[in-house]
Enzyme design. Sequence first.
Site, short mmCIF file in Angstrom:
data_model
loop_
_atom_site.label_atom_id
_atom_site.label_comp_id
_atom_site.label_asym_id
_atom_site.label_seq_id
_atom_site.Cartn_x
_atom_site.Cartn_y
_atom_site.Cartn_z
N ASP A 207 0.83 -1.20 0.00
CA ASP A 207 0.00 0.00 0.00
C ASP A 207 0.87 1.26 0.00
O ASP A 207 1.87 1.34 0.72
CB ASP A 207 -0.89 -0.02 1.25
N GLU A 273 1.63 -0.61 -5.04
CA GLU A 273 0.60 0.39 -5.29
C GLU A 273 1.31 1.74 -5.27
O GLU A 273 1.48 2.37 -4.22
CB GLU A 273 -0.50 0.37 -4.21
#
Length: 548
Positions: A207, A273
């Site tokens: 993330d 990401e």
Amino acid sequence: MTPGWWTEAVIYQIYPRSFADSDGDGIGDLPGITARLDHLVELGVDAVWLSPFYPSPQADAGYDVADYRDVEPLFGTLPDADRLIGEAKRRGLRVIVDLVPNHTSSAHVWFAEALTAAPGSPQRQRYVFRDGLGADGGEPPNDWQSVFGGPAWTRVTEPDGRPGQWYLHLFDTAQPDLNWDNPEVRAEFVDVLRFWLDRGVDGFRVDVAHGLIKQADLADWQEPQEILSGREVDKPRPPMWDQDGVHEIYREWRRVVDSYGSAPQDGRVLVAEAWVEPAERLARYIRPDEMHQAFNFEYLLAAWTAPAQYAVITRSLEATDAVGAPTTWVLSNHDVVRHASRLGLPIGTPRPNGIGAQDPQPDAGLGLRRARAATLLMLALPGSAYLYQGEELGLPEHTTLPDEARQDPTYHRTRGAQRGRDGCRVPIPWEADAPSYGFGPTDASWLPQPPSWSEYALDRQRDVPGSTYEVYRAALRLRREHGLGRGALRWLESADEVLAFANDGLRVLTNFGPAPVPLPEGAEVLVSSAPLDGTGHVPTDVTVWFRA
């Protein structure tokens, strides 16, 4: 050399709280996922990526992690996670889990220790604490804004009761940013990687991978805060995104995951990401000694026109080829308006952060038609593809979600100016006539499901020729049979209204224009996103795979 499994894999994202609820509390869970694994096998995907299921106060739906080595009781137990991993592997599915390294939850033991410790202490140095500006330190250390809206700094009260330092949170106040210049932080996450690798996971989706390192001077940034790091090569990068120091971290992580098996069909993967543009900057994250994949958000954001699609596909392939990595393709995920609705907005509409009942509504029929065409175009491209749960059913965004039901911190921190991401996170429908459309055994659903979703339920589409679900199944089967993921693209036509290419022995044509387009004489249609017209021509907003 045999390519790694991930270079051509189709990976299915599961948002745990919205996939399947086993106990009727209205929140999806790990046992529910395990019970529905056969759906993924039937669909034809290769791997599953699970959004966070760790202990969390759920201030940001689990992306505020309080303990990286356990399971949130809402979702089950650590043995449930072990069973899910084992059952997936028994079915030939690989499992990727989410890792959230940019920030912890404010409920994490480290942050609790930081709040009771003195400024400058080792406990505070795990996070980004700074003295405030002004005579009394009452102003934030800089002008940074949160991605979710409002200031990116919050002042703490010191143990003696006086107003004290400020801590950085690029997202919610409940998500304090970690200090990745601290060796203790780096060592902790290496241990977290090993914890889950030892339990059998096949990799990690990382993330906010471009946000871990901040510019050392924490310089002011006058531009609007966007998670996308910037489109122009020659313009300065924001001081909180895509700093060169992140690459040292991922080189260390790569050595860790490679120690668990780097053979092509046994390797563990790291997926970034990273909201980074241009493509050449993004490619730095997937150099041979760093991550294996990075999400291609430039592709997700590209306009539905032939020139825009040609440009982003070409640029993406060239950038990843330059570093010897596969390209990834994605159209929807848990952070963006579902592409069945996004593509129903007028071309050129800026990507909305959610859609509410008072906002201009997408054309549902046009959106689904374009979404099916876009998906067939995407699945024919060489590289790896990501699907988001429910898109195989043609699910649209819930664009009339009541504002009082919204839970995304973006909605609340912007006082409703941004609708946020709840609309793409609504629990998905399995059975048209069951409670909560088969999401769980009761009517409970943590976000309300729209009445129209009965028509999208899996049991209304399975074995129905031409249904969105059957189009996905056919495309995934053909993709595997023809080896499209490991193939090579050769453009056949790129005009204002038509895009056509060959991937080894298969041809693909997408018609973006208003007039039907003929196929070559004798063409054998393998799958199309919608029926051809009465003369065998390809209508507007339709993609066809064929042999010629």
